[in-house]
Design an enzyme around this catalytic site. Structure first.
Site, PDB file in Angstrom:
ATOM      1  CG  ASN A  59      -2.305  13.001  -1.264  1.00 25.58           C
ATOM      2  OD1 ASN A  59      -1.554  13.790  -1.281  1.00 25.58           O
ATOM      3  ND2 ASN A  59      -3.697  12.117  -1.471  1.00 25.58           N
ATOM      4  CG  ASP A  88      -5.062   4.366  -3.684  1.00 28.87           C
ATOM      5  OD1 ASP A  88      -4.618   4.907  -2.392  1.00 28.87           O
ATOM      6  OD2 ASP A  88      -4.829   4.613  -4.686  1.00 28.87           O
TER       7      ASP A  88
END
Length: 417
Positions: free
Chosen positions: A96, A306
């Site tokens: 990411n 997460d």
């Protein structure tokens, strides 16, 4: 660094000392003694804390930091420090980033940046080039460089043939393929769970159906290819049932759930606070109950924070335009410890390593010391000044928790808060 941990209760079902309160002597990174009382040797640091407990080092299978490209959100150095102070000795880090981690050189960069740290960083390479969902990335090369899995973070693979090819190709070198469970044509522009709450708030809904359709598709593809599939962050009761049935059919599938999806429901969005905008979205209490049951019976293989740091410019805006994501490393233990027994909480935080090719190391004499130190009973309410992350976008701000992490010992380094 030689360390003597005094009067620590060992929480490790794989250890002969499980539930015993002992002193633990670590010399040159190896546990050399575990006894009721050990005199502190010379040149040894003594660690003594209130209600001290020790377990195997914890693992998180889905962490984002930002570097390279988004260092204003989080750097690798501070991200790993945050992980250590949150009790994690091992983290799998998503692509990411900007540019996306999709080549041998990119994986080598991440490995190099984390060299010599107390926390072990395991890169997750992008599944497709630039995570655009068009062409497969250099999976085999990235595997050789140290990638433990392949995943376009929170981006569904629309093309079923591409997913089929990924599963087939990666099976040649035992690669783990991750597929984000969302059918984008069904989810559309939905920004929260499609339910009574989304209607009353006037926000576009993302239905449970979008997640479940994608899972059904991927399970059919897995059955056809015989590959190795991981479905990250499931969020619905039906998803649990689908994966339970797939495991009964002996498919090589695993899955995880984000900890906030166990604790919070879509009722939290009543105030339109973008802290609660996450993907997959917060669902209903019945979904939470099914996810918790899935963890208890082993259908869901692991939990994840997460962890996704986002700067204030991407969260303090209108709900429709805010980015999805929350940090979660700091609150993982406290949140789980309010739902499960201590033994189950620690069990969940140490599960999942083998799926990513890592080894679990029990708390035992002669073993490498890879330990998490914590107090399971201390209550607190989370405030921003307690957060170690550069970004402060925590979904659990002002939430009450039970359990404080002291830090870790790993790679012959002690990191203590």
């Amino acid at each position: 660094m030689n360390v003597l941990i005094k009067s620590a209760t060992i929480v490790d079902s794989k250890s002969d000392f499980h539930n015993d309160t002992c002193d633990i002597l670590i010399e040159n990174g190896i546990i050399t003694q575990i006894k009721d009382n050990i005199e502190t040797p010379q040149k040894t640091k003594e660690i003594s804390h209130n209600n001290l407990h020790v377990s195997q080092g914890w693992f998180d299978s889905s962490v984002s930091f930002g570097e390279p490209g988004y260092e204003e959100r989080e750097t690798i150095a501070n991200g790993l420090k945050t992980a250590a102070l949150s009790g994690f000795t091992d983290v799998a880090v998503n692509s990411n980033t900007n540019p996306v981690i999709d080549s041998y050189a990119d994986i080598a960069f991440l490995k190099g940046k984390s060299q010599g740290n107390a926390v072990n960083l395991f890169p997750i390479g992008a599944l497709t080039k630039n995570s655009e969902g068009e062409d497969l990335a250099e999976l085999y090369d990235m595997s050789n460089a140290g990638s433990v899995a392949f995943y376009d973070y929170q981006k569904p693979i629309r093309n079923p043939n591409l997913m089929k090819l990924a599963l087939q190709y990666a099976s040649n070198f035992d690669g783990l393929i991750c597929s984000f469970p969302q059918e984008s044509q069904i989810s559309g522009l939905g920004v929260m769970n499609e339910n009574v709450m989304s209607t009353s708030l006037g926000l576009k809904g993302n239905p449970a159906l979008a997640e479940e359709l994608q899972i059904v598709r991927d399970l059919f593809l897995l059955e056809y290819t015989g590959g190795k599939l991981h479905i990250p962050t499931i969020s619905t009761a039906k998803s649990v049932e689908l994966i339970r049935n797939a495991k009964k059919r002996k498919l090589d599938v695993s899955c995880s759930v984000a900890i906030h999806n166990l604790v919070l429901t879509d009722d939290a969005l009543k105030t339109f606070n973008t802290r609660f905008k996450v993907l997959p979205p917060l669902r209903t209490q019945s979904d939470c109950n099914a996810l918790i049951e899935g963890l208890k019976d082993g259908t869901i293989d692991m939990v994840t924070s997460d962890h996704n740091p986002l700067d204030i410019e991407h969260k303090k805006i209108e709900f429709d335009y805010a980015k999805y994501g929350t940090i979660g490393l700091e609150t993982a233990f406290g949140a789980l410890n309010t739902i499960f027994t201590l033994k189950k909480t620690v069990d969940l935080l140490t599960k999942g390593k083998e799926r990513y090719g890592l080894t679990s190391i029990p708390v035992a004499i002669g073993q490498k010391a890879k330990l998490t130190l914590f107090n399971p009973s201390e209550p607190y309410t989370l405030t921003k000044d307690m957060l170690f992350s550069t970004s402060k976008n925590s979904i659990f701000e002002d939430h009450e928790f039970k359990g404080k992490v002291y830090g870790i010992y790993n790679n012959q380094q002690l990191v203590i808060n």
